[in-house]
Design an enzyme around this catalytic site. Structure first.
Site, PDB file in Angstrom:
ATOM      1  N   ALA A 156      10.453 -13.555 -46.294  1.00 39.00           N
ATOM      2  CA  ALA A 156      10.514 -14.152 -44.961  1.00 39.00           C
ATOM      3  C   ALA A 156      11.640 -15.177 -44.887  1.00 39.00           C
ATOM      4  O   ALA A 156      11.925 -15.874 -45.859  1.00 39.00           O
ATOM      5  CB  ALA A 156       9.186 -14.810 -44.618  1.00 39.00           C
ATOM      6  N   CYS A 157      12.260 -15.218 -43.744  1.00 42.37           N
ATOM      7  CA  CYS A 157      13.225 -16.262 -43.406  1.00 42.37           C
ATOM      8  C   CYS A 157      13.099 -16.490 -41.908  1.00 42.37           C
ATOM      9  O   CYS A 157      12.248 -15.886 -41.257  1.00 42.37           O
ATOM     10  CB  CYS A 157      14.647 -15.895 -43.842  1.00 42.37           C
TER      11      CYS A 157
END
Length: 145
Positions: free
Chosen positions: A64-65
């Site tokens: 995730a970012c």
């Protein structure tokens, strides 16, 4: 199941991902901002999680970012990884079924906890398709490099 998890910051659903995995009986292997001993930039953290999957330390991964795009690109650079950026349950279900995705990429900005729950339900309930055409496409993906 051991699941490598990475995030470049502890915002949005980053900590909820780890919590949800534990509640479902999985063992998260944290990277990036989720592990105080790691670097927290999205490229490094996503690659580390993807390598856990590719090298057999984890069965699957979640990266995730802020948008999820960079995390998915970084993970897909690792040979053997099929990371899919999913913003909803149907996309996650399709990624597992038709693409045999082994890494789920998420946006920390756009994914609510309710949607995260739905995405994880779909991801873990789905299995790769046994349809001959789907299997052939998945095998072709492995050859592209």
């Amino acid at each position: 199941m051991r699941i490598a998890v990475s995030a470049d910051e502890r915002t949005g659903v980053a900590e909820a991902i780890v919590r949800e995995l534990k509640e479902r009986g999985h063992e998260p292997l944290p990277h990036g901002a989720l592990n105080f001993q790691d670097r927290n930039d999205w490229a490094w953290a996503s690659e580390a999680a993807a390598r856990d999957v590719a090298e057999g330390r984890a069965e699957q991964g979640i990266v995730a970012c802020w948008t999820g795009t960079g995390a998915s690109i970084a993970a897909n650079k690792v040979p053997g990884i099929r990371a899919a950026l999913c913003g909803d349950a149907e996309t996650a279900r399709g990624a597992r079924r038709w693409n045999d995705a082994n890494v789920l990429a998420l946006s920390l900005r756009a994914t609510s906890e309710a949607v995260l729950h739905e995405i994880l339900d779909a991801w873990f309930e789905a299995a790769p398709s046994s349809d001959a055409e789907d299997v052939q496409n998945i095998e072709h993906l492995a050859e592209i490099r």
